[in-house]
Enzyme design. Structure first.
Site, PDB file in Angstrom:
ATOM      1  N   GLY A 203      -8.837  -3.565   1.067  1.00 44.45           N
ATOM      2  CA  GLY A 203      -8.563  -2.216   0.589  1.00 44.45           C
ATOM      3  C   GLY A 203      -8.112  -2.120  -0.859  1.00 44.45           C
TER       4      GLY A 203
ATOM      5  N   ASP B  10       2.265   1.821   4.472  1.00 44.86           N
ATOM      6  CA  ASP B  10       2.322   2.684   5.657  1.00 44.86           C
ATOM      7  C   ASP B  10       3.576   2.320   6.462  1.00 44.86           C
ATOM      8  OD1 ASP B  10       1.168   4.638   7.372  1.00 44.86           O
ATOM      9  OD2 ASP B  10       0.243   3.089   8.580  1.00 44.86           O
TER      10      ASP B  10
ATOM     11  N   VAL C 128      -6.366   8.562   5.375  1.00 50.74           N
ATOM     12  CA  VAL C 128      -7.162   8.733   4.156  1.00 50.74           C
ATOM     13  C   VAL C 128      -8.179   7.599   3.984  1.00 50.74           C
ATOM     14  CG1 VAL C 128      -5.520  10.140   2.854  1.00 50.74           C
ATOM     15  CG2 VAL C 128      -5.283   7.662   2.810  1.00 50.74           C
TER      16      VAL C 128
HETATM   17  P1  IMP Z   1       1.261  -1.189   7.140  1.00 49.56           P
HETATM   18  O1  IMP Z   1       1.430  -2.616   7.543  1.00 49.56           O
HETATM   19  O2  IMP Z   1       1.426  -0.273   8.311  1.00 49.56           O
HETATM   20  O3  IMP Z   1       2.071  -0.764   5.951  1.00 49.56           O
HETATM   21  O4  IMP Z   1      -0.260  -1.009   6.854  1.00 49.56           O
HETATM   22  C1  IMP Z   1      -0.852  -1.101   5.652  1.00 49.56           C
HETATM   23  C2  IMP Z   1      -2.333  -1.234   5.891  1.00 49.56           C
HETATM   24  O5  IMP Z   1      -2.796  -0.298   6.879  1.00 49.56           O
HETATM   25  C3  IMP Z   1      -3.070  -0.874   4.634  1.00 49.56           C
HETATM   26  O6  IMP Z   1      -3.323  -2.019   3.901  1.00 49.56           O
HETATM   27  C4  IMP Z   1      -4.343  -0.272   5.137  1.00 49.56           C
HETATM   28  O7  IMP Z   1      -5.297  -1.290   5.340  1.00 49.56           O
HETATM   29  C5  IMP Z   1      -3.997   0.304   6.471  1.00 49.56           C
HETATM   30  N1  IMP Z   1      -3.793   1.767   6.390  1.00 49.56           N
HETATM   31  C6  IMP Z   1      -2.649   2.448   6.591  1.00 49.56           C
HETATM   32  N2  IMP Z   1      -2.822   3.764   6.450  1.00 49.56           N
HETATM   33  C7  IMP Z   1      -4.124   3.937   6.149  1.00 49.56           C
HETATM   34  C8  IMP Z   1      -4.933   5.085   5.855  1.00 49.56           C
HETATM   35  O8  IMP Z   1      -4.495   6.249   5.839  1.00 49.56           O
HETATM   36  N3  IMP Z   1      -6.237   4.832   5.579  1.00 49.56           N
HETATM   37  C9  IMP Z   1      -6.777   3.601   5.553  1.00 49.56           C
HETATM   38  N4  IMP Z   1      -6.065   2.484   5.816  1.00 49.56           N
HETATM   39  C10 IMP Z   1      -4.755   2.660   6.108  1.00 49.56           C
HETATM   40 MG    MG Z   2      -5.142  -2.966   3.770  1.00 49.07          MG
END
Ligand code: IMP
Ligand code: MG
Length: 201
Positions: A57, A128, A178
């Site tokens: 990403g 996130d 998103v």
């Molecule tokens: P975390 O470990 O929950 O902080 O997740 C982060 C990862 O979740 C990011 O690197 C994204 O790959 C994915 N992610 C979280 N929210 C979104 C979104 O709204 N769209 C696309 N990918 C997301």
């Molecule tokens: Mg990611």
């Protein structure tokens, strides 16, 4: 008169296209990324840095951000995925299954270089729950870097499960799924130039 030829799969694909609404335009992103690059340049004046992008990403964000930084810089990449079986998008029409972190993060590609005594900037598309960056930060800190900072294009603070401090944040956004500018839904839409909210895929 040219004949239009629509295949069956094309029609199915078109009819199942989700609604995409622009949340952040390419112009807004370009402007903000330039500001972030200038900030990093100021903060690390006279030093060298290494950008570590989180695959896949952050690839587009990293390539734009790095070109806005006037410092001696190198790149590396790290790959992670959340561990466990996710429901398919069909099983979860709201789409949450596609991005909800399942609690365990697994390394799929380690960094190629040592981070020891380096100024590391972890580059991520979106912050996130915080689980992914907490996991990666621990891995990097084990190398004993000179400094470790996080640059995330987007931040969804309302979804946080683990606290994490990002030094550089592009935009704070509400809790919506998103896509675009590197972000995917089931691996699609990464090449959209704008960040869009996806509704009902
Ligand atoms: P975390 O470990 O929950 O902080 O997740 C982060 C990862 O979740 C990011 O690197 C994204 O790959 C994915 N992610 C979280 N929210 C979104 C979104 O709204 N769209 C696309 N990918 C997301
Ligand atoms: Mg990611």
């Amino acid at each position: 008169m040219p004949r239009l030829h629509f295949s069956f799969t094309w029609c199915i694909r078109f009819l199942s296209m989700p609604n995409l609404k622009v949340l952040l335009s390419r112009d807004q992103i370009t402007k903000r990324v330039a500001e972030m690059g200038a900030e990093i340049t100021r903060d690390f004046q006279g030093q060298s840095i290494i950008f570590v992008g989180v695959l896949k990403g952050a690839a587009i964000f990293l390539s734009d951000l790095a070109r806005q930084v006037s410092l001696d810089a190198t790149f590396d990449f790290i790959g992670v995925s959340s561990y466990g079986n996710r429901p398919t998008p069909k099983e979860d029409p709201a789409g949450h299954a596609a991005w909800d972190s399942l609690g365990e993060v697994r390394l799929t590609k380690d960094m190629d270089q040592s981070m020891s005594d380096r100024n590391v900037i972890l580059v991520e598309d979106i912050l996130d729950t915080g689980l992914t960056l907490n996991y990666i930060s621990k891995l990097v800190l084990a190398h004993q870097p000179r400094s470790l900072s996080i640059a995330a294009l987007l931040d969804k603070p309302s979804r946080r499960k683990q606290p994490i401090q990002a030094r550089y944040i592009g935009f704070t956004i509400p809790d919506a799924y998103v896509v675009g500018y590197g972000l995917d839904y089931a691996e699609r839409y990464r090449n959209l130039p704008d960040v869009c909210v996806i509704e009902g895929p």
